[in-house]
Design an enzyme around this catalytic site. Structure first.
Site, PDB file in Angstrom:
ATOM      1  CB  ALA A   1      -0.921  -0.008   1.216  1.00 59.57           C
TER       2      ALA A   1
ATOM      3  NE  ARG B   1      -3.368   5.348 -14.209  1.00 59.61           N
ATOM      4  CZ  ARG B   1      -4.065   4.354 -14.774  1.00 59.61           C
ATOM      5  NH1 ARG B   1      -4.984   4.604 -15.679  1.00 59.61           N
ATOM      6  NH2 ARG B   1      -3.828   3.105 -14.437  1.00 59.61           N
TER       7      ARG B   1
ATOM      8  CB  THR C   1       5.906  -5.532  -6.525  1.00 58.85           C
ATOM      9  OG1 THR C   1       6.531  -6.065  -7.697  1.00 58.85           O
ATOM     10  CG2 THR C   1       4.732  -4.667  -6.966  1.00 58.85           C
TER      11      THR C   1
ATOM     12  CE1 TYR D   1       0.711  -6.449  -5.822  1.00 59.10           C
ATOM     13  CE2 TYR D   1      -0.669  -5.878  -7.696  1.00 59.10           C
ATOM     14  CZ  TYR D   1       0.507  -6.386  -7.194  1.00 59.10           C
ATOM     15  OH  TYR D   1       1.467  -6.821  -8.047  1.00 59.10           O
TER      16      TYR D   1
ATOM     17  CD  GLU E   1       5.496  -7.108 -14.475  1.00 59.01           C
ATOM     18  OE1 GLU E   1       4.739  -6.124 -14.552  1.00 59.01           O
ATOM     19  OE2 GLU E   1       5.144  -8.189 -13.954  1.00 59.01           O
TER      20      GLU E   1
ATOM     21  CB  ALA F   1     -45.598  14.893  16.778  1.00 61.73           C
TER      22      ALA F   1
HETATM   23  C1  UD1 Z   1       1.956  -5.398 -10.959  1.00 65.55           C
HETATM   24  C2  UD1 Z   1       2.687  -6.677 -11.392  1.00 65.55           C
HETATM   25  C3  UD1 Z   1       2.044  -7.212 -12.670  1.00 65.55           C
HETATM   26  C4  UD1 Z   1       0.564  -7.454 -12.430  1.00 65.55           C
HETATM   27  C5  UD1 Z   1      -0.120  -6.204 -11.927  1.00 65.55           C
HETATM   28  C6  UD1 Z   1      -1.525  -6.493 -11.499  1.00 65.55           C
HETATM   29  C7  UD1 Z   1       5.022  -6.492 -10.697  1.00 65.55           C
HETATM   30  C8  UD1 Z   1       6.388  -6.152 -11.112  1.00 65.55           C
HETATM   31  N1  UD1 Z   1       4.084  -6.360 -11.623  1.00 65.55           N
HETATM   32  O1  UD1 Z   1       2.178  -4.445 -11.958  1.00 65.55           O
HETATM   33  O2  UD1 Z   1       2.668  -8.415 -13.049  1.00 65.55           O
HETATM   34  O3  UD1 Z   1      -0.057  -7.885 -13.641  1.00 65.55           O
HETATM   35  O4  UD1 Z   1       0.575  -5.680 -10.762  1.00 65.55           O
HETATM   36  O5  UD1 Z   1      -2.178  -5.310 -11.183  1.00 65.55           O
HETATM   37  O6  UD1 Z   1       4.816  -6.887  -9.572  1.00 65.55           O
HETATM   38  N2  UD1 Z   1       3.666  -1.015  -4.684  1.00 65.55           N
HETATM   39  C9  UD1 Z   1       4.353  -0.632  -3.540  1.00 65.55           C
HETATM   40  N3  UD1 Z   1       5.638  -0.256  -3.644  1.00 65.55           N
HETATM   41  C10 UD1 Z   1       6.309  -0.249  -4.819  1.00 65.55           C
HETATM   42  C11 UD1 Z   1       5.623  -0.640  -5.978  1.00 65.55           C
HETATM   43  C12 UD1 Z   1       4.301  -1.028  -5.876  1.00 65.55           C
HETATM   44  O7  UD1 Z   1       3.775  -0.638  -2.449  1.00 65.55           O
HETATM   45  O8  UD1 Z   1       7.493   0.090  -4.816  1.00 65.55           O
HETATM   46  C13 UD1 Z   1       2.272  -1.416  -4.585  1.00 65.55           C
HETATM   47  C14 UD1 Z   1       1.345  -0.463  -5.288  1.00 65.55           C
HETATM   48  O9  UD1 Z   1       0.856   0.519  -4.393  1.00 65.55           O
HETATM   49  C15 UD1 Z   1       0.236  -1.388  -5.767  1.00 65.55           C
HETATM   50  C16 UD1 Z   1       0.941  -2.710  -5.991  1.00 65.55           C
HETATM   51  O10 UD1 Z   1       2.121  -2.655  -5.226  1.00 65.55           O
HETATM   52  O11 UD1 Z   1      -0.765  -1.577  -4.806  1.00 65.55           O
HETATM   53  C17 UD1 Z   1       1.257  -2.986  -7.441  1.00 65.55           C
HETATM   54  O12 UD1 Z   1       2.088  -1.993  -7.941  1.00 65.55           O
HETATM   55  P1  UD1 Z   1       1.889  -1.369  -9.386  1.00 65.55           P
HETATM   56  O13 UD1 Z   1       2.918  -0.334  -9.580  1.00 65.55           O
HETATM   57  O14 UD1 Z   1       0.478  -0.981  -9.574  1.00 65.55           O
HETATM   58  O15 UD1 Z   1       2.255  -2.638 -10.273  1.00 65.55           O
HETATM   59  P2  UD1 Z   1       1.878  -2.867 -11.794  1.00 65.55           P
HETATM   60  O16 UD1 Z   1       2.821  -2.164 -12.633  1.00 65.55           O
HETATM   61  O17 UD1 Z   1       0.438  -2.633 -11.985  1.00 65.55           O
END
Ligand code: UD1
Ligand code: CA
Length: 451
Positions: free
Chosen positions: A12, A18, A84, A106, A157, A365
């Site tokens: 989180a 966005r 992630t 997530y 990815e 009332a």
């Molecule tokens: C990620 C996955 C992708 C998957 C997609 C699904 C990876 C590399 N990619 O991509 O395979 O299809 O989710 O939605 O894992 N977050 C952090 N810290 C960070 C980065 C992210 O807490 O440094 C959290 C974000 O807040 C979010 C989640 O992790 O809740 C996913 O991150 P996001 O950047 O949305 O990943 P995607 O590029 O969508």
């Protein structure tokens, strides 16, 4: 269900730019609860021993709000969002020695179901790493699950995928389940030599396979993996959530007069044969027992409505409203932090706050409990069988005894003993013929002015 202990890691830390909002994304609400809470509630089927929430953007605010919902949460801060895998790594201090499985969820993906997580736990019996995938209608920028037979070989990815890999529609939801020590081991070997320059959690699958471990994908409906990135997606998610709550209520034997006009909170509990009229809104923490009736256009939050009680139309029950069996609350009535004992009635245009109303008491009332002096709140108690005349003001703190009465328009400033009648209004006098005389005078005056 998994026999092994389970720990959760909820990611989180992301910004959610966005959403175009000052509020961190995971605190935006569906069904009156932050997005992050929905994911955690679903995971409760796994009975997690520990839950670590990785926070970053808006960490102070996120931690404060989530801790209010669940005081068992542990927080780990990710000061820079480097991907992630880097995010999960922030939980290493807390979970590095955890004996059991880790599930990564997530915070912005609220609909993953408990059933699905249980299926993942079952799949762990035969696979070292279990990933939740879905068949995407539009795979776009999702990570692709590359499989060979029943084996998951790696996750690529979209940014790093070749055309053949891009053609795969089985996508990564982001939910991963793996032994705790193993996941932190694998993460320490993840690099950032990729199109984004980030540490991808998804790389652990390829690393596990290269090390001779097994990996498998469990799949679910795409609707479950819906992530929220924009206000429009949040609104669509709310719609989907409400639709599901309505279907569940109907299946559970609740009568919804016009289901599409009933609005639920994440924790609304409606008993079998409860009757809900059109345009009723439930805020958090409401229980309506079996057989109670909520008529049209009511707003309820933080309240409990017992069997046989009737509410509305046009009533508002605020936190702490407790309606015992057969109690009645009618139109344009507000109840806050007050109990209406069995069979008590407040049928029209009243405010009852910080009060106890005894069994079968009748509130006329326009009755107001004047509970607030501008600084402090004060209590009113009304005994069983009491009869409160219309337009009575009860200046709290005050007690009205059992079977006592108040005359209409009475301002009650002192306690009324059991069985007494309280009257506090000026005695009426009639001035013979004065109404007609006064009217003639006024009309004459107007004629003179108009002439
Ligand atoms: C990620 C996955 C992708 C998957 C997609 C699904 C990876 C590399 N990619 O991509 O395979 O299809 O989710 O939605 O894992 N977050 C952090 N810290 C960070 C980065 C992210 O807490 O440094 C959290 C974000 O807040 C979010 C989640 O992790 O809740 C996913 O991150 P996001 O950047 O949305 O990943 P995607 O590029 O969508
Ligand atoms: Ca995302």
């Amino acid at each position: 269900m998994s026999s092994k202990p389970v720990a959760l890691i909820l990611l989180a830390a992301g910004q959610g730019s966005r959403m175009n909002s000052d509020l961190p994304k995971v605190l935006h609400q569906i069904g009156a609860a932050p997005l992050a809470i929905h994911a955690l509630r679903a995971a409760s089927v796994l009975e997690p021993e520990k839950t670590v929430v990785v926070t970053g953007h808006g960490a102070d605010q996120v931690e404060k709000v989530l801790a209010k919902h669940d005081d068992q949460l542990t927080f780990a801060r990710q000061t820079e969002q480097n991907g992630t895998a880097h995010a999960v790594d922030q939980a290493r201090d807390v979970l590095g020695d955890f004996e059991g499985d880790v599930v990564v969820l997530y915070g912005d993906t609220p609909f993953v179901s408990g059933d699905t997580l249980e299926r993942m736990a079952e799949a762990r019996a035969t696979a070292d790493v279990v990933v939740l995938g879905f068949d995407a209608a539009d795979p776009g920028r999702y990570g692709r699950l590359i499989t060979k037979g029943d084996t998951l070989e790696k996750i690529v990815e979209a940014k790093d995928a070749n055309p053949e890999e891009l053609a795969v529609t089985l996508c990564n939801s982001g939910v991963i389940m793996c032994d705790a020590r193993t996941i932190f081991d694998l993460i320490s070997r993840v690099g950032n030599d990729n199109a984004s320059g980030e540490y991808y959690l998804t790389d652990i699958v390829g690393l596990a396979r290269a090390g001779g471990m097994s990996a498998a994908a469990v799949t679910c409906d795409e609707a479950e993996t819906l992530g929220i990135n924009t206000r429009a997606e949040l609104a669509a998610a709310e719609t989907a959530f409400q639709a599901r709550m309505r279907t569940d209520a109907l299946e559970n034997g609740v009568s919804l007069a016009q289901p599409e006009t009933t609005y639920f909170a994440y924790d609304t509990v409606l008993g079998r044969d409860a009757m809900i009229g059109p345009n009723v809104v439930f805020g958090p923490d409401v229980t309506v027992e079996s057989g109670a009736e909520i008529k049209a256009f009511c707003h309820l939050e933080g309240c409990h409505v017992s069997q046989g009680a009737v509410v509305g139309p046009f009533a508002r029950l605020r936190p702490g409203a407790e309606l015992e069996e057969g109690a009645k609350v009618g139109n344009f009535v507000e109840i806050k932090n007050a109990t209406l004992a069995e069979g008590a009635k407040v049928n029209h245009l009243s405010y009852v706050g910080d009060a106890h109303v005894g069994a079968s008491a009748n509130i006329g009332a326009g009755t107001i409990t004047c509970n607030y002096d501008g600084v402090f709140k004060h209590r009113t108690t009304i005994g069983a069988g009491a009869f409160i005349g219309s337009n009575t003001l009860l200046i709290a703190p005050v007690d009205v005894g059992a079977d006592a009465m108040t005359g209409s328009g009475t301002v009650v400033t002192e306690d009324v003993p059991d069985g007494d009648l309280a009257l506090s209004r000026v005695r009426q006098t009639n001035k013979t013929g004065l109404a007609r005389k006064l009217m003639q005078m006024l009309r004459a005056k107007k004629m003179k002015k108009d002439a």
